[in-house]
Design a protein around this motif. Structure first.
Motif, PDB file in Angstrom:
ATOM      1  N   LEU A  47      -9.960   2.866  10.325  1.00 54.53           N
ATOM      2  CA  LEU A  47     -10.423   2.923   8.936  1.00 54.53           C
ATOM      3  C   LEU A  47     -10.126   4.288   8.337  1.00 54.53           C
ATOM      4  N   VAL A  48      -9.981   4.327   7.010  1.00 59.82           N
ATOM      5  CA  VAL A  48      -9.761   5.592   6.307  1.00 59.82           C
ATOM      6  C   VAL A  48     -10.783   5.705   5.193  1.00 59.82           C
ATOM      7  N   THR A  49     -11.066   6.935   4.786  1.00 54.15           N
ATOM      8  CA  THR A  49     -12.044   7.188   3.739  1.00 54.15           C
ATOM      9  C   THR A  49     -11.405   7.017   2.361  1.00 54.15           C
ATOM     10  N   VAL A  50     -12.043   6.190   1.548  1.00 52.58           N
ATOM     11  CA  VAL A  50     -11.593   5.954   0.173  1.00 52.58           C
ATOM     12  C   VAL A  50     -12.622   6.581  -0.765  1.00 52.58           C
ATOM     13  N   HIS A  70      -5.261  -0.318   6.148  1.00 52.47           N
ATOM     14  CA  HIS A  70      -4.006  -0.704   6.791  1.00 52.47           C
ATOM     15  C   HIS A  70      -4.171  -1.893   7.751  1.00 52.47           C
ATOM     16  N   ASP A  71      -5.338  -2.551   7.702  1.00 47.82           N
ATOM     17  CA  ASP A  71      -5.601  -3.745   8.507  1.00 47.82           C
ATOM     18  C   ASP A  71      -5.368  -3.494  10.007  1.00 47.82           C
ATOM     19  N   ARG A  72      -5.857  -2.358  10.483  1.00 45.30           N
ATOM     20  CA  ARG A  72      -5.683  -2.009  11.898  1.00 45.30           C
ATOM     21  C   ARG A  72      -6.842  -2.476  12.765  1.00 45.30           C
TER      22      ARG A  72
END
Length: 609
Positions: free
Chosen positions: A501-504, A513-515
């Motif tokens: 996950l990345v911070t938005v 990125h659906d990882r």
């Protein structure tokens, strides 16, 4: 289509047959065709109530899809005629005052056009049964981006325009409005403050009326809503203030209505709407409102799989918060059962989900969350999970799996809650707790010894460092088997350092990125096999030595630079010089007083004697 069908009456009769508008039980929906029935006779008031649609399907469930029909004889006018669109949209606008999802159908006996909010819906020319159009509206993926955008507008308006400064009050107010939309609240642009406020309250009371026998504490939801105060002018003698407030209320109604329609999707997989609200509403949070942590959606799903929960389990969360674990469990269990319309789904809602929440306002939020997700029957108890009465209540649930994220602070009795839960469920029950990494090691030796004499720690799963965005607490999942002693047995621990996950900005952490799905599959498999072959973080740990995943010690490496620094420090020590002070002074001199020049190979800093 036979050329014999010429008149509009015949087209209307054909549409009734194909759509399936006749023979529908009144307990399911008002359904039929005709040219003399007005919108007022169908239960609608205000503008448009005198209009007479050609056909209608108005379900008792206000969260379900409604349908309005406009028919014309073949060749009476082009099927794409703006006049036909305008006519069916006029009917739909009236129906949308009470339904979130409305499809307008235009049929001329040969061709069909469908519209949602005045926009075309791609459908075949041949008219289909009504369920086809309903699925078109409910099969759409949940548009989280749009929900965030609408939630941001609501948050800004409630905070700045309506003057609701308390984080949870804004969440509860919005959640109650969403519940009201599901239970026949007449919320329309142009309402005054009194009608708006009482309309939501009336719908809340209607929503909980049928479920009070099973859960009397649902009344708290309406009570907490009634206590929320707005700091906004309701001065009837000031036309400008009245007009402004009416506009603000209208905007809020439009936003809530759209959110309600967005989450009413068959693609919904238990995403916690309250968590989405919290991420956004948290922007105005005060220090006094800290402490509540909402479990990320991907973690609730991971724990469901980690503990092997299935449709036949009875799930308990004794610190339910907004109800995220229960919502996720309900969604997955019902999906496994074959869908919301199965007999098993009703059993799951009525007898397989149990929650306790101590905080009165958070409890109200959990009730609202379950009602938003089409379930008011979940067994939610407003009590203290540390108490003997809570223990008795938990024993009566017959819980077979426990999913929890208790409050971490000692003042809330974190480990007392954990121990009480373990002591209150049946022997062999798997219990998963999210706790700070070192929580068990910081617990008193007496209590942790007592816990391990009666219950066995099976797994520890260290979660990513930045999982709880902005909180600054590193956590692990601790999986216990209740009623079986540790008895010297080791537990298996792993470290999930990365979840993809990345911070938005303003939206928390997301799987952009659906990882995560692939990462989740790997870890579920690795933990089940007790073998983290890919990352080599797996450890078998003696519970007498440690109660958390242990970071490997870094190898000791001695460099020439280390030796030179130590030798210089020793020389300065022999001469009575404090090496630390010397380096600070030298740094200041070199930075501010040195003559700086550059050669081909180096930058030179020259200091005058």
């Amino acid at each position: 289509m036979s050329s014999a069908v010429k008149t509009e009456d015949q087209v209307r009769s054909l549409a009734e047959s194909i759509l399936g508008l006749s023979g529908v039980s009144p307990s399911v929906a008002k359904s039929g065709v005709g040219q003399i029935t007005t919108m007022k006779q169908l239960g609608f008031a205000g503008e448009g109530s005198a209009n007479k649609p050609d056909g209608w399907y108005l379900p008792q469930d206000r969260g379900a899809v409604a349908l309005v029909l406009e028919t014309k004889a073949p060749d009476a006018m082009p099927i794409e005629s703006p006049a036909l669109l305008a006519q069916v949209e006029k009917y739909c606008a009236t129906v949308r005052t009470r339904y979130d999802l409305v499809v307008g159908i235009v049929f001329d006996g040969e061709r069909t056009r469908a519209y949602v909010n005045g926009q075309p819906l791609k459908v075949p020319d041949e008219l289909q049964p009504k369920e086809f159009y309903f699925e078109k509206l409910t099969e759409r993926p949940i548009d989280k981006e749009r929900i965030y955008e609408l939630t941001m507008r609501i948050n800004n308006s409630l905070h700045s325009d309506f003057g609701i400064k308390n984080l949870y009050h804004r969440m509860i107010f919005t959640a109650c409005a969403l519940v009201a939309r599901r239970y026949d609240a007449v919320l329309v642009r142009g309402m005054d403050y009194s009608a708006f406020h009482s309309g939501i309250l009336s719908a809340l009371n209607k929503a909980i009326r049928g479920d009070k026998q099973q859960n009397t504490k649902l009344e708290l939801l309406a009570e907490v809503y009634s206590e929320i105060k707005m700091n906004v002018s309701t001065d009837d003698e000031n036309p400008t203030a009245v007009a402004r407030l009416t506009t603000l209320i209208g905007d809020f109604i439009d936003w809530v209505t759209e959110i309600s329609g967005l989450i009413n999707s068959s693609s919904w997989k238990g995403e916690d709407v309250m968590a989405i609200f919290f991420n956004e509403f948290n922007r105005y949070k005060k220090k006094s409102e800290s402490g509540q942590v909402f479990t990320p959606d991907h973690v609730t799903g991971f724990m469901y799989r980690l503990l092997g929960v299935d449709k036949d389990d009875r799930v308990l969360d004794a610190c339910a918060g907004s109800g995220s674990f229960l919502v996720k469990a309900m969604s997955k269990m019902i999906d496994e059962a074959g869908g919301v319309n199965t007999t098993k789904a009703k059993t799951i809602k009525a007898r397989q989900l149990y929650g306790i929440e101590f905080d009165r306002e958070i409890y109200a939020l959990a009730c609202a969350n379950m009602l938003i997700h089409k379930d008011g029957k979940t067994n939610l108890a407003h009590m203290d999970a540390r108490t003997e009465s809570a223990s008795d209540w938990m024993k009566n649930t017959g819980a077979t799996k426990v999913l929890m994220n208790p409050p971490y602070e000692n003042k809330f009795g974190c480990m007392r809650i954990v121990e009480n839960v373990l002591d209150s469920v049946e022997r062999g029950t798997l219990c998963g707790f999210i706790l700070p990494d070192k929580k068990l090691e910081k617990t008193s030796k007496g209590q942790i010894s007592r816990i391990l004499r009666h219950h066995r720690l099976l797994k520890v799963v260290k979660l990513p460092e930045n999982l709880f965005f902005g909180v600054g607490v590193t956590t692990s999942i601790f999986v216990f088997e209740a009623g079986r002693p540790q008895d010297g047995k080791k537990f298996f621990a792993v470290n999930i350092a990365e979840d993809g996950l990345v911070t938005v900005k303003n939206k928390g952490r997301h799987d952009v990125h659906d990882r995560w799905p692939a990462i989740e599959d790997y870890w579920i498999d690795a933990i089940e096999r007790n073998d983290d072959y890919e990352n080599s973080t797996g450890q078998w740990i003696d519970a007498n030595e440690s109660l958390s995943w242990q970071a490997p010690a870094k190898p000791f490496i001695l460099t020439e630079e280390d030796l030179a620094r130590a030798a210089m420090d020793y020389v300065m020590f022999q001469r009575g010089i404090d090496s630390r002070v010397m380096m600070e002074q030298l740094g200041r001199i070199a930075t501010y007083s040195a003559n700086v020049s550059e050669t081909q190979d180096a930058v030179v800093m020259e200091v005058t004697k």
